[in-house]
Scaffold this active site. Structure first.
Site, PDB file in Angstrom:
ATOM      1  N   HIS A 379       5.462   2.824  -4.354  1.00 26.31           N
ATOM      2  CA  HIS A 379       4.499   2.420  -5.145  1.00 26.31           C
ATOM      3  C   HIS A 379       3.185   2.031  -4.693  1.00 26.31           C
ATOM      4  O   HIS A 379       2.217   2.403  -5.576  1.00 26.31           O
ATOM      5  CB  HIS A 379       4.913   1.149  -6.077  1.00 26.31           C
ATOM      6  CG  HIS A 379       5.234  -0.032  -5.285  1.00 26.31           C
ATOM      7  ND1 HIS A 379       6.300  -0.393  -4.693  1.00 26.31           N
ATOM      8  CD2 HIS A 379       4.275  -1.132  -5.396  1.00 26.31           C
ATOM      9  CE1 HIS A 379       6.194  -1.437  -4.031  1.00 26.31           C
ATOM     10  NE2 HIS A 379       4.874  -2.086  -4.647  1.00 26.31           N
ATOM     11  N   ASP A 380       3.259   1.658  -3.657  1.00 26.97           N
ATOM     12  CA  ASP A 380       1.786   1.159  -2.891  1.00 26.97           C
ATOM     13  C   ASP A 380       1.359   2.167  -1.593  1.00 26.97           C
ATOM     14  O   ASP A 380       0.657   1.948  -0.800  1.00 26.97           O
ATOM     15  CB  ASP A 380       1.639  -0.050  -2.555  1.00 26.97           C
ATOM     16  CG  ASP A 380       1.405  -1.014  -3.785  1.00 26.97           C
ATOM     17  OD1 ASP A 380       0.888  -0.435  -4.658  1.00 26.97           O
ATOM     18  OD2 ASP A 380       1.763  -2.216  -3.535  1.00 26.97           O
ATOM     19  N   LYS A 383      -2.078   2.960  -0.478  1.00 28.30           N
ATOM     20  CA  LYS A 383      -2.792   1.796   0.554  1.00 28.30           C
ATOM     21  C   LYS A 383      -3.070   2.195   1.909  1.00 28.30           C
ATOM     22  O   LYS A 383      -3.821   1.728   2.739  1.00 28.30           O
ATOM     23  CB  LYS A 383      -1.776   0.506   0.614  1.00 28.30           C
ATOM     24  CG  LYS A 383      -2.062  -0.200  -0.721  1.00 28.30           C
ATOM     25  CD  LYS A 383      -1.402  -1.697  -0.688  1.00 28.30           C
ATOM     26  CE  LYS A 383      -1.554  -2.292  -2.085  1.00 28.30           C
ATOM     27  NZ  LYS A 383      -0.694  -3.645  -1.769  1.00 28.30           N
ATOM     28  N   HIS A 408      -6.188   3.224  -4.457  1.00 31.85           N
ATOM     29  CA  HIS A 408      -4.964   3.470  -3.925  1.00 31.85           C
ATOM     30  C   HIS A 408      -3.839   4.011  -4.716  1.00 31.85           C
ATOM     31  O   HIS A 408      -3.058   4.916  -4.345  1.00 31.85           O
ATOM     32  CB  HIS A 408      -4.300   2.204  -3.339  1.00 31.85           C
ATOM     33  CG  HIS A 408      -3.816   1.300  -3.778  1.00 31.85           C
ATOM     34  ND1 HIS A 408      -4.228   0.365  -4.748  1.00 31.85           N
ATOM     35  CD2 HIS A 408      -2.189   1.198  -4.329  1.00 31.85           C
ATOM     36  CE1 HIS A 408      -3.209  -0.510  -5.528  1.00 31.85           C
ATOM     37  NE2 HIS A 408      -2.269   0.112  -5.342  1.00 31.85           N
ATOM     38  N   HIS A 434       1.917   2.608 -12.015  1.00 30.44           N
ATOM     39  CA  HIS A 434       2.268   1.121 -11.685  1.00 30.44           C
ATOM     40  C   HIS A 434       0.930   0.055 -12.091  1.00 30.44           C
ATOM     41  O   HIS A 434       1.328  -1.090 -12.089  1.00 30.44           O
ATOM     42  CB  HIS A 434       3.034   1.143 -10.527  1.00 30.44           C
ATOM     43  CG  HIS A 434       2.216   0.653  -9.373  1.00 30.44           C
ATOM     44  ND1 HIS A 434       1.582   1.614  -8.628  1.00 30.44           N
ATOM     45  CD2 HIS A 434       2.131  -0.456  -8.449  1.00 30.44           C
ATOM     46  CE1 HIS A 434       0.945   1.219  -7.758  1.00 30.44           C
ATOM     47  NE2 HIS A 434       1.418  -0.098  -7.399  1.00 30.44           N
ATOM     48  N   HIS A 435      -0.234   0.341 -11.881  1.00 29.01           N
ATOM     49  CA  HIS A 435      -1.207  -0.572 -12.331  1.00 29.01           C
ATOM     50  C   HIS A 435      -2.024  -0.413 -13.524  1.00 29.01           C
ATOM     51  O   HIS A 435      -2.948  -1.067 -13.739  1.00 29.01           O
ATOM     52  CB  HIS A 435      -2.397  -0.445 -11.125  1.00 29.01           C
ATOM     53  CG  HIS A 435      -2.074  -1.203  -9.897  1.00 29.01           C
ATOM     54  ND1 HIS A 435      -1.584  -2.430  -9.920  1.00 29.01           N
ATOM     55  CD2 HIS A 435      -1.636  -0.666  -8.763  1.00 29.01           C
ATOM     56  CE1 HIS A 435      -1.227  -2.728  -8.382  1.00 29.01           C
ATOM     57  NE2 HIS A 435      -1.093  -1.743  -7.949  1.00 29.01           N
ATOM     58  N   ASP A 463       7.051  -5.147  -9.694  1.00 26.89           N
ATOM     59  CA  ASP A 463       6.250  -5.654  -8.542  1.00 26.89           C
ATOM     60  C   ASP A 463       5.558  -6.881  -8.883  1.00 26.89           C
ATOM     61  O   ASP A 463       5.311  -7.558  -7.884  1.00 26.89           O
ATOM     62  CB  ASP A 463       5.062  -4.178  -8.648  1.00 26.89           C
ATOM     63  CG  ASP A 463       4.196  -4.616  -7.345  1.00 26.89           C
ATOM     64  OD1 ASP A 463       4.658  -5.076  -6.423  1.00 26.89           O
ATOM     65  OD2 ASP A 463       2.942  -3.892  -7.494  1.00 26.89           O
TER      66      ASP A 463
END
Length: 521
Positions: A379-380, A383, A408, A434-435, A463
């Protein structure tokens, strides 16, 4: 590669070694013969002449019809009729010919042997009848002496028997092809093995008497931890997932052990033990009991089917190897991202497990929930493209730094979106969404409500719940009550209300997942 790829079988043990099980049958094992004639005397004489008749160890069961219409009803009710002795002239001049035409053209019964008998040959000339109708013989009643009737029945039943054998062979081969096609589409090892058990039972029950028997089976996998029951049918269903040594009888365990030791499948009296190994080192045993003694045809079909099963097990092993490799790469990459941002790799494991749990509670299928679990560790992943000075800044980010950090999500999606693999395609969606927030205030695209992909909505709440409850470089861990209050307060704002309800109503189970994968200090 194990020799079983050629599917070698042990010789069946003799009756001196093990008794052949005698099966009770609910129907007499006799040839069905239909007598169609409007004269009672013809029925009586024919029955008397063939009273003690036997062919191939089986006697005769007579059925009687006195007109064409009754004959049609009987043959329709008994499609396994072997021979019909059919009068030509009955209630109508060509009533018998109409019956023959009905059997072949309407019922499409090509197996029953039809012998026309006539006392008035001029009414239906033999040559015309033979050419026009699909019959097997034509006799004048005066020429059918007791001996000739005996010879006629032997020849007709021999023909019927051989035709039925060919038909069973055809049906058996079709079943092998269909069965293989059905199970080759399965990649879940338990579903696949259950399918194999079902199809083998079907293959070994080809004749009419098989309907009165009950076969039961189980599948055992030889693992590093010992013999495990992988799948089962019938009375063995209760032992699925258990240690075979503790739940199976000694004689079954001996059969299984011998198959493993000799690396061969074999038949023994009323049971079949199938041995299947793959190049990857896995070994699976299929055990079926309650079978009838197998014919050569049954054995031939089994050998063909078993070769396909060996290939299928090989393919499943390769499938699992590819999935394991893909899963391992995803976790390693996810952990690498978390390590770079000075967070623990166990965060991605917790998010993965929580996401799967929420997906199942949401009502998604197990396969979809598993994909979400395997995809969420990335998910990240975006980054990776964020500078260390921004990513690991201990304090609050400036407005410009926050803009950089927000990129990101799109970076992660762009990195993964070109993949054709289900897990990585799902990872791309989760990285992108997801953000986003339920009320439209999130990033990168300010999606709102169900515009946000469900995968992203699930990963988002998983998360945040885990991130708030654990220490990060920029904050201390929040107390559990404060985390729950925050999640509830964000229902309909950051998170989908339904997911908030699922999370909080199952909070003890979610916390148990977190405890299982807690950070190692």
């Amino acid at each position: 590669m194990s020799e079983n790829r050629d599917m070698m079988f042990w010789e069946e043990e003799t009756e001196n070694d093990l008794p052949v099980i005698q099966l009770d049958r609910d129907v007499p094992d006799r040839w069905k013969v239909l007598l169609v004639d409007d004269e009672e005397a013809v029925h009586n004489v024919t029955t008397l002449a063939l009273e003690d008749f036997e062919f191939d160890g089986r006697g005769v069961e007579f059925f009687h019809a006195y007109n064409g219409d009754d004959a049609k009803v009987l043959i329709r009710e008994h499609p396994d009729m072997a021979v019909i002795l059919l009068d030509v002239v009955m209630e109508r001049e060509h009533a018998g010919l109409e019956v023959a035409d009905y059997i072949r053209e309407e019922l499409k019964n090509k197996t029953v042997r039809i012998i026309l008998r006539t006392g008035q040959p001029g009414q239906a000339p033999e040559r015309d009848v033979i050419v026009r109708y699909d019959i097997n013989d034509y006799k004048e009643k005066t020429e059918l002496t007791s001996q000739k009737l005996f010879t006629l029945m032997c020849a007709s039943l021999r023909s019927f028997r051989d035709i039925m054998a060919l038909e069973r062979n055809k049906v058996g081969l079709e079943r092998v092809i269909e069965s293989s096609a059905d199970i080759f589409g399965l990649t879940n090892i338990r579903q696949f093995t259950e399918g194999v058990l079902s199809q083998i039972t079907s293959l070994l029950h080809l004749d009419s008497s098989a309907a009165y028997m009950k076969a039961e089976g189980l599948a055992v996998s030889d693992t590093a931890e010992g013999l495990k029951v992988l799948a089962a049918t019938g009375e063995y269903r209760e032992v699925v997932g258990k240690d075979a040594q503790g739940v199976l009888t000694e004689d079954i365990l001996q059969d299984i052990s011998q198959a493993i030791k000799n690396e061969k499948s074999y038949y023994r009296a009323d049971r079949f033990v199938g041995y299947f190994s793959t190049a990857m080192g896995s070994t699976n045993i299929l055990y079926l009991s309650g079978l009838r003694p197998l014919t050569e045809m049954d054995r031939s079909l089994m050998e063909v089917f078993a070769r396909n099963i060996s290939i299928a097990y090989e393919n499943i092993d390769l499938h699992y190897e590819l999935e394991d490799t893909q899963r391992e790469i995803v976790y390693m990459l996810g952990e690498a991202v978390e390590t770079r941002s000075k967070e623990t790799g166990n965060h991605v494991k917790r998010v993965a497990e929580i996401s799967k749990f929420l997906a199942l509670k949401y009502g998604l299928e197990k396969e979809t929930a598993e994909i979400i679990k395997l995809a969420s560790p990335l998910h990240d992943v975006g980054k990776i493209g964020i500078p260390d000075a921004v990513l690991n800044k201990p304090g609050k980010l400036t407005a410009d730094e926050w803009v950089i950090m927000q990129t990101h999500a799109q970076l992660g999606h762009d990195m993964l979106k070109s993949s054709k693999k289900k897990i990585l395609k799902a990872s791309a969606i989760i990285a992108r969404d997801h953000h986003e927030k339920w009320d439209g205030s999130g990033y990168p695209a300010k999606k709102k409500g169900e515009q946000i992909h469900l995968f992203g909505r699930i990963a988002a709440i998983a998360d945040v719940y885990d991130a708030l409850g654990n220490e990060r470089c920029y904050k201390q861990a929040w107390p559990r009550d404060k985390v729950m209050t925050h999640i509830l307060g964000q229902s309909g704002k950051h998170f989908e209300p339904r997911l908030v309800e699922i999370l909080l109503s199952n909070i003890d189970q979610v916390d148990a997942i977190c405890a299982q994968y807690q950070d190692v200090v």
